[in-house]
Design a protein around this motif. Structure first.
Motif, PDB file in Angstrom:
ATOM      1  N   SER A  39       0.828  -1.204   0.000  1.00 30.45           N
ATOM      2  CA  SER A  39       0.000   0.000   0.000  1.00 30.45           C
ATOM      3  C   SER A  39       0.865   1.257   0.000  1.00 30.45           C
ATOM      4  O   SER A  39       0.615   2.208  -0.758  1.00 30.45           O
ATOM      5  N   ARG A  42      -1.584   3.402  -2.731  1.00 25.30           N
ATOM      6  CA  ARG A  42      -2.985   3.027  -2.971  1.00 25.30           C
ATOM      7  C   ARG A  42      -3.506   2.232  -1.765  1.00 25.30           C
ATOM      8  O   ARG A  42      -2.792   1.397  -1.204  1.00 25.30           O
ATOM      9  N   SER A  43      -4.749   2.464  -1.401  1.00 28.71           N
ATOM     10  CA  SER A  43      -5.355   1.775  -0.271  1.00 28.71           C
ATOM     11  C   SER A  43      -6.865   1.748  -0.454  1.00 28.71           C
ATOM     12  O   SER A  43      -7.394   2.262  -1.447  1.00 28.71           O
ATOM     13  N   PHE A 100      -7.062  -0.070  -3.992  1.00 31.53           N
ATOM     14  CA  PHE A 100      -6.008  -1.075  -4.006  1.00 31.53           C
ATOM     15  C   PHE A 100      -6.323  -2.141  -5.055  1.00 31.53           C
ATOM     16  O   PHE A 100      -7.462  -2.583  -5.182  1.00 31.53           O
ATOM     17  N   ILE A 157      -6.859  -2.197   3.166  1.00 34.67           N
ATOM     18  CA  ILE A 157      -7.455  -2.372   1.840  1.00 34.67           C
ATOM     19  C   ILE A 157      -8.871  -2.913   1.957  1.00 34.67           C
ATOM     20  O   ILE A 157      -9.230  -3.552   2.954  1.00 34.67           O
TER      21      ILE A 157
END
Length: 424
Positions: A325, A330-331, A335, A386
């Protein structure tokens, strides 16, 4: 000018399937290759389950001559020759004539420990003063490059024939080493892969470290639980995976089928500094490896729509997801999809990266995303990072575009490769 590199052949000798067809079906239906091992119970192991390919004499006779089979008990070589030979055949390549080798083709096949059972046999013979009974193959069965030497001779490869050894990172690192040789114009084709021996003499050290699950001896198929809240340790496995890498020009010239393209990748080490150690990853190094792989591949992190992680079914799984992540930026719902294949065949040690690369690339051809076995109860620390929808429980139809595959190994070493759906 770096050349484009593609994958034109694959082979696999895995605990849940030998040969691409059986392996792909096993992955699609969620078939486990983890089984109870009576021999481990007899030796009073705490963990009495493991995953290893089930070989028969008939199968071995298809890949080895009677002379080669005489005294051969290095299982890693058996697995590697099966997977490597199948990848060569799958690519539609002919075996070099006896008069001259194929100067444009090489082999880079890795291993961790090779010929452990042969070592044990040799030690007993030596201690009993029976050196002359060792046989003529004891050296090739126990040297680290034995598997690549076997394959190089069987196939007649005249380019680089060598091996690598980087613990659990071996297979993924080998893909990148073969990729670099072709991209730099030093070879047209490289057969890359890795293997791992089976048996108690390979797995005992991990059992002694108490990092293998002990409460699933009567339920082996649910013991390996990547990303799960009830993960209790990795299940040891073995086998081999192989990929035939080729320059795009060579593949196009002979009309070869192309599974995927390799865009690039990265390898590094955490130096066993910070939070890194012989057995634990340095998070900064893991993140740097992923970021460098993306940069070397000429893509953005947002382009990745699938990840095949290392994710061994230990307490470090949540940390790995956190590192992905952070590296991708990105999460939550942003994700990409992520899967681990260790629920299918455990942790195959030095063979893990290559077997998992084969499975990851098969997803392009099959237009599927293989599910995560035994992950119904996603670890709460992972759920904080996520969205659970990024962790498919079962295989589902999907056409991945760009996939990141990583392996992290003992010694605080890391490797990440980026695969792309092939387009002209």
């Amino acid at each position: 000018m770096r050349r484009r590199v593609v994958i034109t052949g694959m082979g696999v000798c895995a605990p849940n399937g030998i040969g691409l067809g059986d392996f792909a079906e096993a992955m699609a239906i969620g078939k486990s290759g983890i089984r109870f091992q009576p021999g481990l119970k007899e030796l009073e192991f705490g963990c009495q389950i493991a995953a290893q390919p089930e070989l028969t004499e008939e199968l071995l006779a298809r890949y080895f001559t009677p002379l080669q089979l005489r005294g051969l008990n290095a299982t890693g070589i058996m697995y590697g020759v099966i997977a490597g030979s199948d990848a060569w055949k799958d690519a539609g390549l002919a075996i070099a004539e006896k008069e001259a080798p194929d100067w444009d083709s090489g082999v880079l096949f890795g291993s961790g420990t090779l010929g452990v059972a042969k070592f044990r046999e040799a030690i007993h013979q030596i201690d009993a003063k029976n050196v002359r009974r060792l046989g003529s193959t004891s050296v090739i069965q126990t040297m680290a490059s034995g598997v690549s030497a076997y394959l190089g001779g069987i196939l007649g490869c005249g380019n680089q024939v060598t091996t690598n050894s980087s613990a659990c990172t071996t297979g993924t690192e080998g893909v990148l080493m073969g990729y670099e040789r072709i991209a730099q114009g030093q070879a047209e084709r490289m057969l890359v892969g890795s293997c791992s021996d089976s048996g108690p003499y390979v797995w005992a050290g991990f059992d002694a470290m108490r990092i293998l699950p002990r409460q699933y001896n009567d339920r082996p198929e649910v013991a390996s639980r990547p990303m799960s809240a009830t993960a209790a340790g990795f299940v040891p496995g073995s086998g081999a995976g192989a990929l035939l890498l080729e320059s795009l020009e060579s593949a196009q010239a002979r009309g070869a089928h192309i599974y995927a393209e390799i865009l690039g990748g990265a390898v590094n080490s955490g130096g066993q500094r910070g939070d890194g150690s012989m057995t634990a990853p340095n998070s900064e190094a893991v993140q740097r490896c992923i970021v460098q792989a993306i940069g070397n591949s000429g893509i953005d992190s947002a382009d990745i729509d699938a990840i095949n992680g290392h994710l061994t079914a230990t307490g470090k799984d949540a940390l790995e997801i956190a590192n992905w992540s952070a590296a991708l930026g990105r999460s939550g719902t942003d994700f990409p999809y992520v899967n681990s294949f260790k629920g299918y065949f455990g942790h195959c040690l030095s063979a893990a990266g290559s077997i998992e690369c084969v499975a990851a690339v098969l997803q392009f051809k099959k237009e599927v995303l293989f599910g995560n076995l035994n992950c119904e109860d996603v670890h709460p620390e992972i759920s904080k990072i996520i969205d659970q929808r990024a962790i498919p429980q079962k295989s589902r139809a999907y056409k991945p575009s760009i996939l990141a595959k990583a392996s992290f190994g003992f010694g605080d070493v890391n490797a990440c490769v980026i695969f792309k759906r092939y387009t002209d």
